[in-house]
Design a protein around this motif. Structure first.
Motif, PDB file in Angstrom:
ATOM      1  N   LEU A 177       0.970  -1.394   0.090  1.00  0.00           N
ATOM      2  CA  LEU A 177      -0.127   0.000  -0.054  1.00  0.00           C
ATOM      3  C   LEU A 177       0.902   1.277  -0.029  1.00  0.00           C
ATOM      4  O   LEU A 177       0.536   2.232  -0.670  1.00  0.00           O
ATOM      5  CB  LEU A 177      -0.894  -0.075   1.025  1.00  0.00           C
ATOM      6  N   LYS A 178       1.945   1.394   0.674  1.00  0.00           N
ATOM      7  CA  LYS A 178       2.851   2.455   0.950  1.00  0.00           C
ATOM      8  C   LYS A 178       3.473   2.630  -0.493  1.00  0.00           C
ATOM      9  O   LYS A 178       3.707   3.586  -1.075  1.00  0.00           O
ATOM     10  CB  LYS A 178       3.746   2.329   1.980  1.00  0.00           C
ATOM     11  N   LYS A 179       4.035   1.555  -1.138  1.00  0.00           N
ATOM     12  CA  LYS A 179       4.645   1.519  -2.226  1.00  0.00           C
ATOM     13  C   LYS A 179       3.789   2.044  -3.608  1.00  0.00           C
ATOM     14  O   LYS A 179       4.086   2.671  -4.470  1.00  0.00           O
ATOM     15  CB  LYS A 179       5.339   0.264  -2.917  1.00  0.00           C
ATOM     16  N   THR A 190      -9.110  -4.900   9.414  1.00  0.00           N
ATOM     17  CA  THR A 190      -8.280  -4.098   8.478  1.00  0.00           C
ATOM     18  C   THR A 190      -8.459  -2.491   8.456  1.00  0.00           C
ATOM     19  O   THR A 190      -7.792  -1.819   8.276  1.00  0.00           O
ATOM     20  CB  THR A 190      -8.671  -4.788   6.867  1.00  0.00           C
ATOM     21  N   ALA A 191      -9.944  -2.230   8.511  1.00  0.00           N
ATOM     22  CA  ALA A 191     -10.490  -0.752   8.454  1.00  0.00           C
ATOM     23  C   ALA A 191      -9.692   0.079   9.526  1.00  0.00           C
ATOM     24  O   ALA A 191      -9.173   1.055   9.414  1.00  0.00           O
ATOM     25  CB  ALA A 191     -11.821  -0.615   8.408  1.00  0.00           C
ATOM     26  N   ARG A 192      -9.754  -0.734  10.814  1.00  0.00           N
ATOM     27  CA  ARG A 192      -9.206   0.061  12.036  1.00  0.00           C
ATOM     28  C   ARG A 192      -7.690   0.468  11.923  1.00  0.00           C
ATOM     29  O   ARG A 192      -7.230   1.454  12.152  1.00  0.00           O
ATOM     30  CB  ARG A 192      -9.542  -0.898  13.245  1.00  0.00           C
ATOM     31  N   VAL A 193      -7.159  -0.554  11.423  1.00  0.00           N
ATOM     32  CA  VAL A 193      -5.438  -0.617  11.143  1.00  0.00           C
ATOM     33  C   VAL A 193      -5.187   0.873  10.109  1.00  0.00           C
ATOM     34  O   VAL A 193      -4.329   1.703  10.340  1.00  0.00           O
ATOM     35  CB  VAL A 193      -4.785  -1.529  10.962  1.00  0.00           C
ATOM     36  N   LEU A 194      -6.100   0.486   9.031  1.00  0.00           N
ATOM     37  CA  LEU A 194      -5.836   1.620   7.802  1.00  0.00           C
ATOM     38  C   LEU A 194      -6.136   3.017   8.481  1.00  0.00           C
ATOM     39  O   LEU A 194      -5.718   3.945   8.106  1.00  0.00           O
ATOM     40  CB  LEU A 194      -6.627   1.411   6.747  1.00  0.00           C
ATOM     41  N   SER A 195      -7.437   3.361   9.201  1.00  0.00           N
ATOM     42  CA  SER A 195      -7.706   4.240   9.713  1.00  0.00           C
ATOM     43  C   SER A 195      -6.267   4.902  10.546  1.00  0.00           C
ATOM     44  O   SER A 195      -6.241   6.351  10.398  1.00  0.00           O
ATOM     45  CB  SER A 195      -8.953   4.221  10.377  1.00  0.00           C
ATOM     46  N   ASP A 196      -6.099   4.140  11.490  1.00  0.00           N
ATOM     47  CA  ASP A 196      -4.866   4.752  12.207  1.00  0.00           C
ATOM     48  C   ASP A 196      -3.778   5.050  11.563  1.00  0.00           C
ATOM     49  O   ASP A 196      -2.981   5.900  12.164  1.00  0.00           O
ATOM     50  CB  ASP A 196      -4.574   3.390  13.297  1.00  0.00           C
ATOM     51  N   GLU A 197      -3.665   4.551  10.363  1.00  0.00           N
ATOM     52  CA  GLU A 197      -2.355   4.897   9.707  1.00  0.00           C
ATOM     53  C   GLU A 197      -2.460   5.933   8.828  1.00  0.00           C
ATOM     54  O   GLU A 197      -1.562   6.526   8.096  1.00  0.00           O
ATOM     55  CB  GLU A 197      -2.140   3.856   8.786  1.00  0.00           C
ATOM     56  N   GLY A 198      -3.582   6.500   8.684  1.00  0.00           N
ATOM     57  CA  GLY A 198      -3.871   7.911   8.017  1.00  0.00           C
ATOM     58  C   GLY A 198      -4.840   7.769   6.601  1.00  0.00           C
ATOM     59  O   GLY A 198      -4.819   8.680   6.173  1.00  0.00           O
ATOM     60  N   TYR A 199      -4.969   6.645   6.189  1.00  0.00           N
ATOM     61  CA  TYR A 199      -5.757   6.421   5.042  1.00  0.00           C
ATOM     62  C   TYR A 199      -7.152   6.884   5.130  1.00  0.00           C
ATOM     63  O   TYR A 199      -7.855   6.965   6.134  1.00  0.00           O
ATOM     64  CB  TYR A 199      -5.761   4.790   4.496  1.00  0.00           C
ATOM     65  N   ASN A 200      -7.939   7.235   3.821  1.00  0.00           N
ATOM     66  CA  ASN A 200      -9.120   7.401   3.964  1.00  0.00           C
ATOM     67  C   ASN A 200      -9.939   6.226   3.570  1.00  0.00           C
ATOM     68  O   ASN A 200      -9.432   5.608   2.541  1.00  0.00           O
ATOM     69  CB  ASN A 200      -9.555   8.483   2.788  1.00  0.00           C
ATOM     70  N   VAL A 201     -10.587   5.654   4.436  1.00  0.00           N
ATOM     71  CA  VAL A 201     -11.084   4.169   4.272  1.00  0.00           C
ATOM     72  C   VAL A 201     -12.681   4.375   4.149  1.00  0.00           C
ATOM     73  O   VAL A 201     -13.309   5.091   4.713  1.00  0.00           O
ATOM     74  CB  VAL A 201     -10.785   3.483   5.556  1.00  0.00           C
ATOM     75  N   PHE A 202     -12.860   3.520   2.997  1.00  0.00           N
ATOM     76  CA  PHE A 202     -14.344   3.353   2.499  1.00  0.00           C
ATOM     77  C   PHE A 202     -14.691   1.860   2.575  1.00  0.00           C
ATOM     78  O   PHE A 202     -13.968   1.024   1.985  1.00  0.00           O
ATOM     79  CB  PHE A 202     -14.511   3.728   1.218  1.00  0.00           C
ATOM     80  N   PHE A 262      -0.838   5.129  -2.263  1.00  0.00           N
ATOM     81  CA  PHE A 262      -2.383   5.113  -2.164  1.00  0.00           C
ATOM     82  C   PHE A 262      -2.693   6.018  -0.917  1.00  0.00           C
ATOM     83  O   PHE A 262      -2.266   6.126   0.047  1.00  0.00           O
ATOM     84  CB  PHE A 262      -3.020   3.694  -2.037  1.00  0.00           C
ATOM     85  N   GLU A 263      -3.902   6.821  -1.144  1.00  0.00           N
ATOM     86  CA  GLU A 263      -4.353   7.444  -0.059  1.00  0.00           C
ATOM     87  C   GLU A 263      -5.831   7.125   0.227  1.00  0.00           C
ATOM     88  O   GLU A 263      -6.171   7.260   1.632  1.00  0.00           O
ATOM     89  CB  GLU A 263      -4.186   8.845  -0.506  1.00  0.00           C
ATOM     90  N   SER A 264      -6.681   6.721  -0.442  1.00  0.00           N
ATOM     91  CA  SER A 264      -7.961   6.128  -0.208  1.00  0.00           C
ATOM     92  C   SER A 264      -8.021   4.651  -0.402  1.00  0.00           C
ATOM     93  O   SER A 264      -7.475   4.196  -1.506  1.00  0.00           O
ATOM     94  CB  SER A 264      -8.971   7.005  -1.087  1.00  0.00           C
ATOM     95  N   ILE A 265      -8.724   4.070   0.328  1.00  0.00           N
ATOM     96  CA  ILE A 265      -8.922   2.348   0.223  1.00  0.00           C
ATOM     97  C   ILE A 265     -10.163   2.144   0.454  1.00  0.00           C
ATOM     98  O   ILE A 265     -10.775   2.347   1.387  1.00  0.00           O
ATOM     99  CB  ILE A 265      -7.911   1.732   1.273  1.00  0.00           C
TER     100      ILE A 265
END
Length: 200
Positions: A128-130, A150-162, A133-136
């Motif tokens: 994902l970092k490579k 998955t959503a909780r981790v991605l939210s904590d890492e600063g992604y826009n999660v849908f 991406f900003e929105s997942i």
């Protein structure tokens, strides 16, 4: 938080759309298949994936599966104990495969993991970092297990999660709805039509 699928910084994550989990004849089908069928998640997910591909939105497939002897399974939870007891989700077996309607195309990454969440011991975070991406966008089974973790981790890492609500299901409708209530505080819960309308 605005969904913008015309951005090259958006990726679609397909989570645990595997035979043993969502099909009636799967080893865990007694637990998860009824709601998957009632909610028509394969149909909606197929439409979502097809349109993402048509719009050149990258797709990453995440699977949970284990060695045939389960030597890489740590049965420290009720769910993982059930996997071992039912001999589910083995590598190289039909049950561990992604359902035929959502099979990955050449070039689409498939990431396998052995814990409840998809990040421990995998390349998902790096991928994902490579990709920059900003929105997942997430979908899969079960809502209250792999999707929520998955959503909780991605939210904590600063992604826009849908989270695409109608491409997700859980063992019960109540579990699905309770998970979405929590996720609505951390992510944007959307419908597949919102994604398709954004693309078109």
């Amino acid at each position: 938080m605005t969904l913008n699928l015309r951005s090259s910084k958006t990726v679609l994550l397909s989570l645990h759309m595997q035979n043993d989990i969502i099909l009636r004849e799967g080893k865990l089908g007694k637990l998860f298949s009824e709601q998957a069928e009632v909610r028509n998640i394969i149909k909606y997910s197929k439409e979502l994936v097809h349109n993402a591909r048509s719009s050149n939105i990258p797709i990453i497939h995440v699977c949970v599966r284990f060695k045939p002897d389960y030597s890489n399974l740590i049965a420290n939870s009720t769910l993982l104990t059930a996997v071992k007891q039912t001999e589910a989700l083995r590598e190289g077996k039909w049950g561990g495969d992604i359902v035929s309607e959502l099979q990955p195309l050449n070039g689409e990454p498939v990431i396998s993991h052995q814990r409840v969440g998809p990040f421990y011991g995998t390349k998902l975070r790096h991928t994902l970092k490579k990709g920059g991406f900003e929105s997942i966008i997430l979908f899969g089974v079960a809502t209250n297990i792999i999707v929520e973790s998955t959503a909780r981790v991605l939210s904590d890492e600063g992604y826009n999660v849908f989270v695409v609500e109608d491409c997700c299901s859980a063992a019960t409708l109540e579990a699905h709805q309770a998970s979405l209530e929590s996720l609505s505080l951390l992510t944007k819960v959307i419908k597949v039509d919102e994604v398709l309308n954004n693309i078109s």
